[in-house]
Scaffold this active site. Structure first.
Site, PDB file in Angstrom:
ATOM      1  N   ARG A  58       0.869  -0.894  -0.019  1.00 22.47           N
ATOM      2  CA  ARG A  58       0.344   0.250   0.233  1.00 22.47           C
ATOM      3  C   ARG A  58       0.844   1.198  -0.195  1.00 22.47           C
ATOM      4  NH1 ARG A  58      -2.168   1.983   3.871  1.00 22.47           N
ATOM      5  NH2 ARG A  58      -2.377  -0.676   5.345  1.00 22.47           N
ATOM      6  N   TYR A 110     -13.703  19.564 -14.920  1.00 26.01           N
ATOM      7  CA  TYR A 110     -14.284  18.243 -15.694  1.00 26.01           C
ATOM      8  C   TYR A 110     -15.322  18.363 -14.023  1.00 26.01           C
ATOM      9  CZ  TYR A 110     -14.445  12.998 -14.713  1.00 26.01           C
ATOM     10  OH  TYR A 110     -15.436  11.632 -14.736  1.00 26.01           O
ATOM     11  N   LYS A 208      -7.633   8.006 -19.396  1.00 24.83           N
ATOM     12  CA  LYS A 208      -7.722   8.700 -20.473  1.00 24.83           C
ATOM     13  C   LYS A 208      -6.093   8.760 -21.360  1.00 24.83           C
ATOM     14  CE  LYS A 208     -11.322   9.823 -18.740  1.00 24.83           C
ATOM     15  NZ  LYS A 208     -11.615  11.262 -17.985  1.00 24.83           N
TER      16      LYS A 208
HETATM   17  C1  LIG Z   1     -11.762  11.631 -16.592  1.00 21.71           C
HETATM   18  C2  LIG Z   1     -11.257  12.745 -15.844  1.00 21.71           C
HETATM   19  C3  LIG Z   1     -11.271  12.747 -15.036  1.00 21.71           C
HETATM   20  C4  LIG Z   1     -10.781  11.646 -13.819  1.00 21.71           C
HETATM   21  O1  LIG Z   1     -10.197  10.756 -13.721  1.00 21.71           O
HETATM   22  P1  LIG Z   1     -10.941   9.253 -13.163  1.00 21.71           P
HETATM   23  O2  LIG Z   1      -9.753   8.362 -13.975  1.00 21.71           O
HETATM   24  O3  LIG Z   1     -12.477   9.042 -14.564  1.00 21.71           O
HETATM   25  O4  LIG Z   1     -11.749   8.770 -12.293  1.00 21.71           O
HETATM   26  C5  LIG Z   1     -10.640  14.203 -14.325  1.00 21.71           C
HETATM   27  N1  LIG Z   1     -10.140  15.723 -15.194  1.00 21.71           N
HETATM   28  C6  LIG Z   1     -10.553  15.233 -16.008  1.00 21.71           C
HETATM   29  C7  LIG Z   1      -9.694  16.146 -17.074  1.00 21.71           C
HETATM   30  C8  LIG Z   1     -11.001  13.650 -16.865  1.00 21.71           C
HETATM   31  O5  LIG Z   1     -11.213  13.816 -17.972  1.00 21.71           O
END
Ligand SMILES: *Cc1c(COP(=O)(O)O)cnc(C)c1O
Length: 387
Positions: A58, A110, A208
């Site tokens: 962890r 976001y 992403k």
């Molecule tokens: C998807 C996203 C997040 C959050 O990410 P997760 O992995 O879904 O928790 C934060 N900021 C932006 C710009 C995003 O596209």
């Protein structure tokens, strides 16, 4: 652990470092791909010391090391950490503040993070002030010397792709004694290296572009310096326990090896799609920082190199119903949330964000993948024309 080959004094281009994942070779087996470490615990030496430096997974895990080191190199930072999601990464920065601290964040950002900031983080004691961060003067007016501890940006920002001036806002934040952190998910380190503009902490939803294949949820943070604030963030990853799994760390590193190719292709296609639909009779507006008509174009051209990103939005001339109907008629584009994967996605953003969203009702958000751009344009054309 891995060994990084030496290349004399020559500094490699980040795309080379990414393609080779820093060129690490497994010491024991000479494998060019590092193993996935699944152990949760590590041996204590007979004299009661932990010379390996590792105790329990962890706190840290060798499966993180290569992806963290590669990201640090790509961002030009000094240290990075992997976390369980983009939200785990973003919230880790805010939770390193103290109750009562004043924070300036964007109105357009976001949506799940905006919601967390205005609910949980506010209940927890942060004073969160949302401003239009594309207006540098509005940020200057909101930042309170000695009281504001953090300025948070997202650029380009979901879902209208407004652009915030990193260098100018870094100067404002630092003058007031605040740190500057940026959600750089949509720019990726390929297009913007925020630390070069004075940003202190860079966050990515690695779900992403960094991973890029819509099969891992992950987040990252990279710091410009190892100060007390950063060590508090690192300690709290273990404290809260929001770590990434070993297999996800492996997949993330695998995805990062093709980051430069994927982002380059997505940017070119997004630019072509934006130019194709600008002035189209079925389109009210094209929102893309790569268009000279976009209000953030000049700042974007200064702080983005090699393209303006793979994200754009189309506002449909017939309004909300026409937008939802066009999204229903696409065939190649996939009707889904998220972004930054190899497959192109389309989404009626206001339907996702619900009441209070700054997303125009006629807006379709497009995440451009790596398909042939003429196929993507033809599919949008048929969806807009279909009765
Ligand atoms: C998807 C996203 C997040 C959050 O990410 P997760 O992995 O879904 O928790 C934060 N900021 C932006 C710009 C995003 O596209």
């Amino acid at each position: 652990m891995g060994e990084t080959p030496k290349h004399g004094n020559r500094r490699l281009h980040p795309s080379t470092s990414a393609a080779q994942a820093l060129g690490w070779i497994d010491e024991q087996t000479k494998a060019v791909v590092s193993p996935i470490h699944l152990s949760t615990t590590y041996i204590r030496d007979p004299d009661n010391q932990y010379r390996s430096g590792r105790v329990y997974a962890r706190a840290d895990n060798p499966s993180f090391d290569q992806a963290e080191a590669l990201l640090t190199e790509l961002e030009g930072g000094v240290h990075s950490i992997l976390l369980a999601s983009g939200m785990a990464a973003a919230s880790a920065v805010f939770l390193a503040l103290r109750p009562g601290d004043h924070v300036v964040a964007p109105k357009v950002m976001y949506w799940a993070l905006r919601r967390w900031l205005t609910t949980f983080a506010t209940d927890w004691g942060l004073q969160v002030e949302l401003v239009d961060t594309s207006d540098t003067d509005a940020v200057r007016a909101a930042v309170r010397a000695g009281e504001t501890k953090l300025v948070w940006l997202e650029t380009p920002a979901n879902p209208t792709w407004i652009v915030s001036d990193l260098a100018a806002i870094a100067e404002i934040a630092h003058k007031a004694g605040a740190r500057l952190a940026v959600d750089s998910t949509c720019a990726s380190p390929v297009l913007t290296r925020p630390i070069e503009f004075g940003v202190d902490v860079v966050m990515h939803a690695a779900t992403k572009y960094l991973n890029g294949h819509s099969d891992v949820v992950a987040g990252t943070l990279t710091t410009a310096r190892r100060d007390d604030f950063w060590e508090r963030i690192v300690a709290n990853r273990s404290g809260v326990g929001g770590i990434l799994g070993s297999f996800e760390s492996y997949l993330l590193l695998r995805g990062m090896r093709t980051l430069y190719l994927r982002v380059d292709r997505a940017c070119r296609s997004a630019q072509a799609i934006a130019e194709h639909f600008q002035g189209h009779p079925k389109i009210r507006a094209v929102l893309y920082p790569g268009l000279a008509t976009h209000p953030g174009h000049a700042v974007a051209a200064r702080q983005m190199t090699g393209g303006f990103g793979g994200m754009l939005s189309l506002c449909i001339a017939g309004g909300e119903a026409a937008a939802i109907s066009a999204a229903a008629k696409v065939d190649l584009w996939k009707r889904a949330t998220s972004l930054g994967g190899v497959e192109s996605l389309i989404e009626h953003r206001a339907s996702v964000e619900g009441a209070g969203t700054p997303a125009p009702a006629d807006l379709l958000r497009l995440s451009v993948g790596i398909e042939e751009p003429s196929d993507l344009i033809a599919d949008l054309e048929q969806a807009l024309e279909a009765p």
